[in-house]
Motif scaffolding. Structure first.
Motif, PDB file in Angstrom:
ATOM      1  N   ARG A  96      50.909  14.573 -91.598  1.00  0.00           N
ATOM      2  CA  ARG A  96      51.189  14.732 -90.162  1.00  0.00           C
ATOM      3  C   ARG A  96      49.995  14.272 -89.333  1.00  0.00           C
ATOM      4  N   TYR A 132      54.037  21.462 -95.651  1.00  0.00           N
ATOM      5  CA  TYR A 132      53.970  21.596 -94.187  1.00  0.00           C
ATOM      6  C   TYR A 132      53.132  20.492 -93.552  1.00  0.00           C
ATOM      7  N   ALA A 133      52.240  19.884 -94.363  1.00  0.00           N
ATOM      8  CA  ALA A 133      51.276  18.938 -93.796  1.00  0.00           C
ATOM      9  C   ALA A 133      51.730  17.492 -93.928  1.00  0.00           C
TER      10      ALA A 133
ATOM     11  N   ASP B 112      43.241  21.286 -89.193  1.00  0.00           N
ATOM     12  CA  ASP B 112      44.404  21.371 -88.317  1.00  0.00           C
ATOM     13  C   ASP B 112      44.164  20.516 -87.076  1.00  0.00           C
ATOM     14  N   TRP B 116      50.610  20.215 -87.269  1.00  0.00           N
ATOM     15  CA  TRP B 116      51.427  20.935 -88.246  1.00  0.00           C
ATOM     16  C   TRP B 116      52.475  21.788 -87.533  1.00  0.00           C
TER      17      TRP B 116
END
Ligand code: SF4
Lengths: 178, 497
Positions: A96, A132-133, B112, B116
């Motif tokens: 992502r 999820y990534a 992050d 996500w």
């Protein structure tokens, strides 16, 4: 296996005669063909786009430049700028965090252009599918023309795939346009 | 108070082959301070759902020292005020588990990047992410300085990372790297799986260190389950690990030579790496030997002509070594590399740098000599250099290729007969183990719960190499940045998890 001249000479151990290597013979034939192609001015500029690879696919992409494969003889060369690229060679399961980078590279590459998904990760997310990534596979973000599976695919396999593209390029010459 | 006296007062759980001490917050911080005074290094820092963990190395006792602190109300005491290099770990802990390092040096996200679907994906109850601002790098102090942003996509058949250089003329004044782009969520994928299933993710943390990561993971699993693999498996593991080292060093030598314009070295090293990759494919069925080392042993035995093929490839490499050594020290390349990317011993020691980068500035730890099974009988030789520059790192890579050739010869010569693996019992337990990758020591910690992975953290050498490279880049000229990056072999996927 065809061996470069500097690799020939005394060995650590007495060596049995090597069996004829089908891959080497195929490569040789391909080289001659490639020379002809280069004369016809058919060449492709490749841009590597890493979308979160483990670095295994990169090792094998780098191997394409060693004396055994020597991809430049086929009229294939790596560039580092999307504006000069004909082909995006995408590796990795499309994390992502790199989706925007892939879109930008694709947008910046002029038409006509091809996208090649190199390695199981780029084909469909590979083992990372469902994380999820990870988006999972180049095709979920940009249109893919050719997939080369393997984890990682061997350089010989990548080269075969790229030669298919070269032939398409030389033949009807109808790559996907934007 | 010394580190060990703080530990003595604390309760401990078995974390084979060591004890993991559980410290109250006050002692967690006190131990960090004492560890500096005692000359320990901080190898890694991570968490699980209810505690934060740190792994120290005590060079006198030659022991790893795992410790934990309970997370209370989402907080634990930061290590970064004492170990600046711990800031990246704290940011990672926050991004994955949601625990906050109180008084940490840097609260910005790390892995992050705001993309996500979940926040704190490894926490007990991950929340759905909301739109946030992307994290910003630190501000540039002065207008007269120029910014150069390299990456994240380098287009060079390399890994993904961003490097932001603040330039003053040709000089780099500040270097800030940004990683996390290749974060694939490996830890979440490994959790709840059997060690054999989870091993596929360990093998894909870092492609050119796939054997080393697989080995550290397998050894940690076997430590947790308290089993020892058959001797033949151990010897084949040594063979695979050393083939990987030679191949990785050859790849690095080829890349550096290519960048420095030493085309003949690039061609030979690249060709030799190919010869070895083909031998590995013949002997073990895979050019990188990915998934070859598994918990319980190895997945594949040598093919009938495997040993022969490997030895022949090593013979080809051996024959080129004296040429390579001369060419490497020859005027053209040496002048290019001498003095470039010089790392200081003290800084490298503080950051816990091992591998070629550590040994090139006098730090002699090579975990093969102490912890990794199968090496003791082969007496691996370890070389160190005092110079700390790119030239020293290349000389060490050449030395290590020759030494690995010798180690493989020894392992194959006395290859024991017998089984290549054993089934793992479905037990609960905890273990730590390490392996020496092409970039230095890889450490895996994990917990088994009735035969399944309950928690895991793999520490890739990238965690210490990037902070070292940042400091080394500051004071270098911008023209040398690419060479310095390659010379440290900076990895992304391994630390990106
Ligand atoms: S396909 Fe395999 S080698 Fe390539 S990036 Fe994915 S895991 Fe790595």
């Amino acid at each position: 296996m065809r061996r470069p001249r500097w690799l020939q000479g005394p060995r650590l151990k007495a060596e049995p005669a090597e069996p004829a290597d089908a891959e080497a013979r195929a490569l040789m034939a391909a080289r001659m063909e490639a020379a002809a192609q280069a004369r016809l001015g058919r060449s492709l500029a490749l841009l590597h786009v890493n979308t979160g690879s483990c670095n295994g696919c990169e090792l094998e992409l780098r191997a394409l430049s060693n004396v055994f494969y020597d991809l430049e003889r086929f009229g294939l060369r790596f560039v580092d700028n999307p504006r000069q690229a004909d082909v995006l060679l995408v590796t990795g399961p499309l994390t992502r965090n790199l989706t925007v980078a892939l879109e930008q590279a694709w947008d910046a590459t002029p038409d006509p252009k091809w996208v090649v998904a190199v390695g199981d990760c780029a084909v469909d997310g590979g083992v990372f599918k469902g994380s999820y990534a990870v988006v999972g596979g180049t095709g979920l973000c940009v249109p893919v023309d050719l997939t080369i599976s393997g984890c990682p695919p061997s350089p010989g396999r990548i080269l075969t795939g790229l030669r298919t593209l070269l032939e398409a390029h030389a033949g009807q010459g109808a790559p996907r346009s934007g | 108070m010394s580190g060990h006296s703080i530990l003595q007062a604390a309760e401990a759980v078995v974390c084979r082959p060591w004890l993991r001490h559980i410290l109250p917050p006050h002692d967690w911080s006190a131990l960090a301070r004492a560890s500096v005074a005692d000359g320990w290094t901080l190898l890694a820092h991570w968490a699980d759902t209810h505690a934060a963990h740190a792994l120290y190395f005590d060079p006198v006792a030659l022991a790893a020292v795992p410790v934990s602190v309970p997370v209370e109300h989402g907080l634990y005491p930061a290590l970064s005020p004492i170990y600046p290099g711990a800031a990246w770990y704290e940011r990672m802990v926050h991004d994955l588990w949601g625990h906050e390092a109180a008084s940490g040096a840097d609260p910005r996200p790390w892995l992050d990047h705001g993309q996500w679907p979940l926040v704190a994906p490894l926490s007990v109850r991950p929340q759905t992410a909301t739109e946030g601002d992307p994290p910003q790098p630190a501000d540039v102090a002065s207008d007269s300085l120029m910014l150069l942003q390299l990456g994240p996509v380098w287009g060079e058949r390399q890994e993904v990372a961003a490097l932001r250089l603040t330039l003053d003329g040709p000089f780099i004044r500040q270097a800030e790297s940004r990683l996390g782009y290749s974060h694939k969520g490996a830890l979440a994928l490994m959790r709840g799986k059997s060690p054999r299933a989870a091993a596929r993710f360990a093998a894909r943390l870092s492609g050119d260190a796939t054997v080393a990561h697989s080995l550290a993971f397998a050894l940690a699993t076997e430590a947790a389950a308290d089993v020892q693999v058959p001797p033949r498996a151990t010897a084949l593991r040594v063979t695979m690990a050393e083939i990987e080292r030679i191949a990785g060093h050859l790849d690095n030598l080829a890349e550096i030579a290519g960048l420095a314009g030493a085309e003949s070295i690039r061609i030979r090293c690249g060709g030799l790496r190919e010869v070895l990759a083909r031998a590995a494919a013949t002997a073990f069925g895979h050019r990188l030997m990915m998934d070859g080392v598994v918990p319980g042993g190895v997945a594949v035995d040598l093919t009938n002509d495997g040993a022969e093929v490997i030895l022949r490839a090593l013979g080809d490499i051996s024959m080129q070594m004296s040429w390579l050594r001369q060419a490497q020290d020859g005027a053209a390349l040496f002048v290019h590399l001498a003095g470039i990317g010089r790392a200081g011993t003290a800084l490298a020691a503080t950051l816990g740098v091992g591998g070629v980068a550590g040994r090139a500035c006098g730090l002699g730890l090579d975990v093969r000599t102490v912890f990794v099974p199968g090496y003791a009988a082969l007496s691996p030789r370890v070389a160190v250099r005092p110079d700390g520059d790119a030239a020293a790192r290349q000389q060490l890579r050449i030395f290590e290729i020759e030494e690995s050739i010798r180690l493989i010869g020894g392992a194959l010569q006395s290859l024991p007969d017998g089984p290549i693996s054993l089934p793992l019992p479905q037990v609960s337990g905890e273990g730590i183990a390490c392996a020496e990758s092409i970039r230095g020591d890889v450490w895996h910690w994990l917990q088994l719960d009735h035969g399944q992975i309950a928690a895991i953290f793999p520490r890739d050498p990238g965690w210490c190499l990037w902070p070292l490279a940042e400091r080394v880049l500051e004071n270098a000229t911008v023209d040398d940045a690419a060479l310095i990056r390659l010379s440290f072999g900076l990895p992304s996927s391994g630390p990106d998890l």
